[in-house]
Each structure stands twice: as structure tokens, then as C-alpha cells.
Design an enzyme around this catalytic site. Structure first.
Site, PDB file in Angstrom:
ATOM      1  N   HIS A 118       0.812  -1.222   0.000  1.00 31.20           N
ATOM      2  CA  HIS A 118       0.000   0.000   0.000  1.00 31.20           C
ATOM      3  C   HIS A 118       0.848   1.275   0.000  1.00 31.20           C
ATOM      4  O   HIS A 118       0.347   2.343   0.347  1.00 31.20           O
ATOM      5  CB  HIS A 118      -0.968  -0.015   1.196  1.00 31.20           C
ATOM      6  CG  HIS A 118      -2.019  -1.080   1.084  1.00 31.20           C
ATOM      7  ND1 HIS A 118      -2.779  -1.531   2.142  1.00 31.20           N
ATOM      8  CD2 HIS A 118      -2.438  -1.807   0.006  1.00 31.20           C
ATOM      9  CE1 HIS A 118      -3.609  -2.480   1.723  1.00 31.20           C
ATOM     10  NE2 HIS A 118      -3.413  -2.666   0.440  1.00 31.20           N
ATOM     11  N   CYS A 146       4.444  19.557  -8.231  1.00 29.40           N
ATOM     12  CA  CYS A 146       5.327  18.856  -9.174  1.00 29.40           C
ATOM     13  C   CYS A 146       5.749  19.840 -10.277  1.00 29.40           C
ATOM     14  O   CYS A 146       5.097  20.876 -10.458  1.00 29.40           O
ATOM     15  CB  CYS A 146       4.505  17.708  -9.780  1.00 29.40           C
ATOM     16  SG  CYS A 146       5.325  16.737 -11.027  1.00 29.40           S
ATOM     17  N   ASN A 211      -3.081 -12.817  16.010  1.00 31.63           N
ATOM     18  CA  ASN A 211      -4.014 -11.684  16.131  1.00 31.63           C
ATOM     19  C   ASN A 211      -4.750 -11.838  17.470  1.00 31.63           C
ATOM     20  O   ASN A 211      -5.150 -12.942  17.817  1.00 31.63           O
ATOM     21  CB  ASN A 211      -5.026 -11.735  14.962  1.00 31.63           C
ATOM     22  CG  ASN A 211      -5.725 -10.405  14.746  1.00 31.63           C
ATOM     23  OD1 ASN A 211      -6.249  -9.816  15.676  1.00 31.63           O
ATOM     24  ND2 ASN A 211      -5.718  -9.946  13.513  1.00 31.63           N
ATOM     25  N   ALA A 229       1.086  -9.394  18.775  1.00 28.56           N
ATOM     26  CA  ALA A 229       2.223  -9.853  17.973  1.00 28.56           C
ATOM     27  C   ALA A 229       3.538  -9.752  18.744  1.00 28.56           C
ATOM     28  O   ALA A 229       4.393 -10.638  18.651  1.00 28.56           O
ATOM     29  CB  ALA A 229       2.300  -9.036  16.683  1.00 28.56           C
TER      30      ALA A 229
END
Ligand code: OAD
Length: 245
Positions: A118, A146, A211, A229
Site C-alpha cells: 500500500h 510537481c 491476532n 504480535a
């Protein structure tokens, strides 16, 4: 904590391992998840903050939200879960991380290679022509442009946008070839990323989910471990290390 029963002796240091991660792996670094009770999407509207339409309508709102997230992320450090992956990667040298996270904490922990499905919140690209911009985007939220005149935006994937084809195909390829696939800290809801654990399962990998909550994938996992985790991964690492190193 009781032992987690892992058939570690079925594997060797040559086993190929994929760590697929979501926002939950960074939770213990103090970074919000999206869909937990106090997650971003319980407070904010993703169509306003994380879509091309939202950026078109109110670029200042979007730039400021990403700048505030960036500022928080810059203060965050990798936690025990990221560091456990580094330990795993010394044991299983043919291993990689596939992440949905944009925070860059896997890199900071020394995990490599890392496929960022992502994108990365610290980078920018042009909203008009797509040209990459700064790799250390502002934490102030001011507009920048830009050379084509287009507005710069965070180089992350928004709702309604496609993932980079080559990154996605590398992720599927690694998933099909791996022997052990971890799915860590993800609600397993957002496709195409959420297809990866199923792909791993269907192509013969041993799939371990970590989880604190059950997810739509939990029943399909070979082993689904409930817990944080940062607590569970070091424990699973010790089991593998004792069995095969
Ligand atoms: P979610 O917020 O949907 O899910 C986070 C998951 O982490 C939940 O299942 C939690 O139970 C779990 N969790 C929370 N604390 C944890 C901990 N300490 N250890 C392990 N797990 C924990 O986040 P993602 O699944 O990453 O997309 O969301 C997927 C995508 O949706 C994101 O990449 C983002 C979001 O909209 C884009 O920005 C395109």
C-alpha cells in the site's frame, strides 16, 4: 504463557517463509490500526481522507491528516514483533515481509526484503502525472507542487486505486512458493491483499495467524494464535529456533 504447539521439526533452515503484516503489528509501537474500536476508521471517514475524490475535494484536509500521521510515525520505533521477524530472518534466510503498512517500521527494524503493498507514507508522488517526489515528506501538511504543476500527494494506495502490478505479482509469487506463511495483525478484509493467506493455504504452505481477535481467515489457518504480535512472535521464534537451528 503456555507453549504454542508448532510442528517446527517439519521445517528446516531452508524453508521459505513469508511474513504478511497489517496495522496490528505496529500497534505496540503506538500507531493506530484502522478497524479496531479506537482505530482511524472509527473516527474518520476513509472516503474523505483516503480516496482520490477526497483529495480532489479538500487537499488541505488530506495533507494535514497525513502530515499528522507522519509526525507520529516518525517518533515510533519498531517493537518486539518487528524485531522477532529480524530474528526469524537470521534463522530462515529465504524469507521476506509483505506488508499492508505504510509506516516503514519493518525497514527500521532491519527486516528485508519488504514489499509495501500500500505504499509508504514518507514518500510523495504527483496527483496529476504520478512522478515520484520527496522521500521524506513534510510533517507540516503544506501544499507542494510537481514540475508539471500537479499537487503532490502521499505515495500510498487509496480506496478505489489499484496496487502496483509488479509489487502485487511479486507478493503472489513469493506466497505461492513459501513453506510457512505468517499472517500478523491484519483484519484480513481488504482485497487483493487479503487473498494472500488463502493463496498460501491453497498452495500448500503452513499458515500461522497471530491476532488478538478472530478474523474471517482464522478458520482457514493451520494455526491461529490469539494474542499481541509483540508477545506471540518471540515465543513462536523460540519454538522454531529450538527445533531446527
Ligand atoms: P485493520 O485495522 O483492519 O486490522 C488490524 C488488525 O490488527 C485487527 O485484526 C486487530 O485485531 C489486530 N491487532 C490489534 N492489535 C494487535 C497487536 N498488538 N498484535 C497483533 N494484532 C493486533 O488493519 P489492516 O488489516 O492492516 O489500507 O487493514 C488493511 C488496510 O485497510 C490498510 O492497509 C489500510 C486500511 O484501510 C489502505 O490504506 C489502502
Amino acid at each position: 504463557m503456555k507453549d504454542i504447539n508448532i510442528p517446527a521439526s517439519r521445517f528446516s533452515t531452508n524453508s521459505r517463509v513469508v511474513f504478511f503484516t497489517g496495522a496490528g503489528i505496529s500497534a505496540e509501537s503506538g500507531i493506530s490500526t484502522f478497524r479496531d474500536i479506537d482505530g482511524y476508521w472509527s473516527k474518520y471517514d476513509p472516503t474523505k481522507l483516503a480516496s482520490p475524490q477526497g483529495f480532489d475535494e479538500d487537499p488541505d484536509l488530506v495533507l494535514q491528516w497525513y502530515a499528522a500521521r507522519r509526525k507520529k510515525i516518525k517518533k515510533a520505533r519498531p517493537n518486539k514483533a518487528h524485531l522477532a521477524i529480524s530474528d526469524f530472518q537470521k534463522l530462515f534466510t529465504d524469507s521476506m515481509v509483505i506488508t499492508q503498512n505504510v509506516d516503514g517500521l519493518h525497514w527500521q527494524a532491519g527486516n528485508a526484503p519488504v514489499l509495501e503493498l500500500h505504499g509508504n507514507i514518507h514518500r510523495e508522488k504527483c496527483f496529476t502525472c504520478g512522478r515520484p517526489g520527496s522521500e521524506v515528506a513534510s510533517t507540516k501538511g503544506a501544499k507542494s507542487y510537481c514540475t508539471c504543476g500537479g499537487l503532490m500527494r502521499p505515495n500510498v494506495v487509496w480506496f478505489g486505486e489499484s496496487l502496483a502490478m509488479s509489487t502485487l505479482s511479486d507478493a503472489f509469487e513469493a506466497t505461492r512458493q513459501c513453506d510457512i506463511f505468517f499472517t500478523i495483525g491484519t483484519s484480513a478484509l481488504i482485497y487483493p491483499a487479503a487473498q494472500l493467506p488463502y493463496e498460501a493455504r491453497n498452495t500448500g504452505a503452513f499458515v500461522i495467524e497471530v491476532n488478538p481477535e478472530e478474523t474471517p481467515f482464522s478458520e482457514a489457518a493451520d494455526l491461529s494464535v490469539r494474542g499481541k504480535a509483540g508477545e506471540i512472535l518471540p515465543k513462536i521464534f523460540r519454538e522454531f529456533n529450538a527445533a531446527i537451528s
